[in-house]
Design a protein around this motif. Structure first.
Motif, short mmCIF file in Angstrom:
data_model
loop_
_atom_site.label_atom_id
_atom_site.label_comp_id
_atom_site.label_asym_id
_atom_site.label_seq_id
_atom_site.Cartn_x
_atom_site.Cartn_y
_atom_site.Cartn_z
N MET A 163 22.74 -5.25 69.13
CA MET A 163 22.43 -4.06 70.35
C MET A 163 23.45 -3.28 69.92
O MET A 163 23.17 -2.35 70.80
N ILE A 164 24.45 -3.23 69.97
CA ILE A 164 25.29 -1.92 69.48
C ILE A 164 24.42 -1.34 68.24
O ILE A 164 24.66 0.60 68.61
N LEU A 165 23.79 -1.38 67.48
CA LEU A 165 23.48 -0.99 66.53
C LEU A 165 21.53 0.03 67.44
O LEU A 165 21.79 1.45 67.15
N PHE A 166 20.94 -1.03 68.66
CA PHE A 166 20.44 -0.02 69.01
C PHE A 166 20.77 1.44 70.34
O PHE A 166 20.07 1.85 70.43
N TYR A 167 21.84 0.75 70.57
CA TYR A 167 22.20 2.26 71.42
C TYR A 167 23.15 3.16 70.67
O TYR A 167 22.71 4.31 71.16
N ALA A 168 23.17 2.96 69.59
CA ALA A 168 23.84 4.41 68.87
C ALA A 168 22.90 4.74 68.36
O ALA A 168 22.28 6.42 68.31
N VAL A 169 21.71 4.01 67.98
CA VAL A 169 20.28 4.77 67.42
C VAL A 169 19.30 5.90 68.51
O VAL A 169 19.36 6.53 68.52
N TYR A 170 20.09 4.75 69.46
CA TYR A 170 18.70 5.13 71.09
C TYR A 170 19.49 6.86 70.92
O TYR A 170 18.73 7.35 71.20
N TYR A 171 20.79 6.76 71.69
CA TYR A 171 21.66 7.41 72.33
C TYR A 171 21.77 9.01 71.51
O TYR A 171 21.61 10.23 72.21
N SER A 172 21.80 8.51 70.09
CA SER A 172 21.49 9.22 69.19
C SER A 172 20.01 10.21 68.90
O SER A 172 20.36 11.64 69.28
N PHE A 173 19.49 9.49 69.50
CA PHE A 173 17.71 9.97 69.23
C PHE A 173 17.78 11.38 71.23
O PHE A 173 17.32 12.14 70.43
N MET A 174 18.44 10.63 71.74
CA MET A 174 18.29 10.94 72.93
C MET A 174 18.91 12.36 73.38
O MET A 174 18.78 13.25 74.20
N GLY A 175 20.20 12.07 72.14
CA GLY A 175 21.04 13.90 72.52
C GLY A 175 21.66 13.29 73.68
O GLY A 175 22.53 14.09 74.27
N GLY A 176 22.49 11.86 73.71
CA GLY A 176 23.05 12.05 75.54
C GLY A 176 24.55 10.65 74.97
O GLY A 176 25.24 10.20 75.78
N VAL A 177 24.82 11.25 73.60
CA VAL A 177 26.04 10.24 73.35
C VAL A 177 27.63 11.07 73.85
O VAL A 177 28.37 12.51 72.57
N PRO A 178 28.44 11.25 74.33
CA PRO A 178 29.60 11.63 75.21
C PRO A 178 31.00 12.19 73.74
O PRO A 178 31.08 11.40 73.06
N ALA A 179 31.69 13.23 74.05
CA ALA A 179 32.88 12.48 73.04
C ALA A 179 33.83 12.06 73.58
O ALA A 179 33.87 11.90 74.90
N ASP A 180 34.56 11.64 72.98
CA ASP A 180 35.49 10.47 72.55
C ASP A 180 36.85 10.48 72.71
O ASP A 180 36.55 11.58 72.27
N GLU A 181 37.63 11.00 73.23
CA GLU A 181 38.95 11.87 73.85
C GLU A 181 39.77 11.05 72.91
O GLU A 181 40.48 11.84 72.06
N THR A 182 39.29 9.61 72.51
CA THR A 182 40.78 8.93 71.31
C THR A 182 39.91 9.40 69.79
O THR A 182 40.57 9.04 68.93
N GLY A 183 38.77 9.52 69.86
CA GLY A 183 38.68 10.25 68.57
C GLY A 183 37.75 8.77 67.66
O GLY A 183 37.30 8.57 66.53
N LEU A 184 37.85 7.67 68.73
CA LEU A 184 37.68 6.47 67.83
C LEU A 184 36.08 6.12 68.21
O LEU A 184 35.38 5.65 67.15
N GLY A 185 35.27 6.82 68.63
CA GLY A 185 33.64 6.82 68.88
C GLY A 185 33.23 5.63 68.70
O GLY A 185 33.94 3.93 69.49
#
Length: 327
Positions: free
Chosen positions: A92-114
Motif C-alpha cells: 500500500m505504501i508503494l501504491f501511494y508513493a507511485v500514485y501521489y508522485s504521478f498525480m503531483g500531490g506529494v508535499p514537502a516534509d520539513e524533517t527531510g524524511l519523506g
C-alpha cells in the motif's frame, strides 16, 4: 474457557471494529445526518477495539509458545506477526508513493524524511505538520502495532498475573498522558495502555477472574459516564468487558457469528484497502452519494478479497515457509 465461544466474541468485536472504522471514513466523503452521522463519526473508536484485541491475542499466543516446542518459538512468533502485517502494508505504501508522485500531490516534509517515514515506520514517532506524512491512507496504526509486537514479549516476562497487569495498565496510562501533554512526537507510547487493557482482560479469563474484572470495570465506567470523560477509557473498558463476557457466555447467533468470522478474517486487508479506494475515488468521484457508496463497496470488497488471497494468504504462506527453512 471454550475455544469456540472465545473466538466468536473476538471475531464479533473485530468485525464490528473494522466496519466502524470504514464507516467513519465513509462519513467524511458523503452526506449523512442525524443518528447515522453521529454513529459513523464515532467510528475511530474501532481502532481502540483493535488495540484491545491485539493485546488479548498477543498474550494468548505467547502463552502457547512453550507448548509448540522448538528453541525458536519467540523468533517464529515475531515472524508470524511480521508476515501478517508488513507485506500488505508495504504494498500500500508503494501504491501511494507511485500514485501521489504521478498525480503531483506529494508535499514537502520539513524533517527531510519523506517516504522513509513509512519505510521505517517512523510516521507516528517523528512529528510533521503535514498529515500526509503522519497518517497517509490510515496507516498510522501500523507503526503502533509493530512497536507493540516488538515490546510485548518483554512485557509478557514481567506481567504474568491479573493483579500485576492492573499495575501495568495504570503505569502505561500515566505514561500516555505524560507524552500527550509534553510532546507531539513519540505517539505510539500514547496507545500502549489500550493493549494493556486487552492483556488484563485475557489474564482475567485465564485465571477465571471474570467477575473480579467486571466488578472493577463497571464502577469505572459509571464514573466516566457521570464525569462525561472523552479520554478513550470508556470504549476501551467496554470492549474489554465484552471480550471477557463473551468467554463465559454462549453466543447462539449462528448467522451473526458466521458473518463476523468472515469479516474478521478479511479485516486487516479491508482496513488498508478501503483507504486506498477512497484516495482514488477522491479524484474520480461519482456524481451522487448513492453511486459513490455502491462503487466504493464493490471496489473495496473485490480488492480486499484479492489482497487477502494473494498477499495475506499465498505470499504470507511462502514467506513463513522460507523462514522455517532458514531455521
Amino acid at each position: 474457557m471454550a475455544k469456540n465461544k472465545e473466538n466468536a466474541g473476538l471475531n464479533l468485536l473485530r468485525a464490528f471494529a473494522c466496519l466502524w472504522v470504514i464507516a467513519v471514513h465513509l462519513e467524511q466523503n458523503i452526506t449523512m445526518t442525524g443518528f447515522v452521522q453521529q454513529f459513523c463519526r464515532a467510528g475511530s473508536t474501532g481502532v481502540e477495539f483493535f488495540f484491545i484485541l491485539s493485546g488479548y491475542l498477543a498474550y494468548q499466543s505467547l502463552d502457547r509458545i512453550p507448548d509448540q516446542g522448538g528453541k525458536h518459538g519467540l523468533r517464529n512468533w515475531w515472524r508470524k506477526r511480521a508476515v501478517r502485517i508488513l507485506p500488505l502494508y508495504y504494498i500500500m505504501i508503494l501504491f501511494y508513493a507511485v500514485y501521489y508522485s504521478f498525480m503531483g500531490g506529494v508535499p514537502a516534509d520539513e524533517t527531510g524524511l519523506g517516504w522513509f517515514r513509512y519505510v521505517f515506520l517512523l510516521n507516528q514517532w517523528v512529528y510533521s505538520e503535514e498529515n500526509f506524512w503522519m497518517n497517509l491512507g490510515a496507516v498510522w496504526t501500523i507503526s503502533v502495532f509493530v512497536f507493540f509486537y516488538l515490546l510485548v514479549p518483554v512485557y509478557h516476562r514481567v506481567i504474568r498475573s491479573y493483579r500485576t497487569s492492573l499495575a501495568g495498565v495504570a503505569a502505561l496510562y500515566i505514561l500516555a498522558r505524560l507524552v500527550e501533554r509534553s510532546t507531539d512526537w513519540l505517539r505510539p507510547l500514547q496507545f500502549l495502555y489500550l493493549f494493556a487493557i486487552g492483556i488484563t482482560a485475557y489474564l482475567a479469563v485465564r485465571e477465571q477472574k471474570e467477575w473480579n474484572f467486571a466488578a472493577l470495570v463497571c464502577p469505572i465506567l459509571l464514573l466516566l459516564v457521570v464525569k462525561g470523560s472523552d479520554s478513550g477509557l470508556m470504549p476501551a473498558f467496554l470492549a474489554a468487558l465484552f471480550v471477557v463476557a463473551s468467554s463465559a457466555l454462549p453466543m447462539e447467533w449462528p448467522f451473526i457469528t458466521k458473518a463476523a468470522h468472515v469479516i474478521s478474517r478479511y479485516s486487516y486487508s479491508a482496513y488498508l484497502i478501503h483507504a486506498g479506494v477512497m484516495v482514488v475515488m477522491y479524484a474520480h468521484r461519482p456524481d451522487s452519494d448513492v453511486m459513490y457508496v455502491l462503487v466504493f463497496a464493490a471496489a473495496t470488497v473485490l480488492l480486499t478479497w484479492s489482497a487477502y488471497q494473494i498477499v495475506e494468504k499465498r505470499l504470507g504462506r511462502r514467506l513463513l515457509c522460507l523462514g522455517e527453512k532458514s531455521n
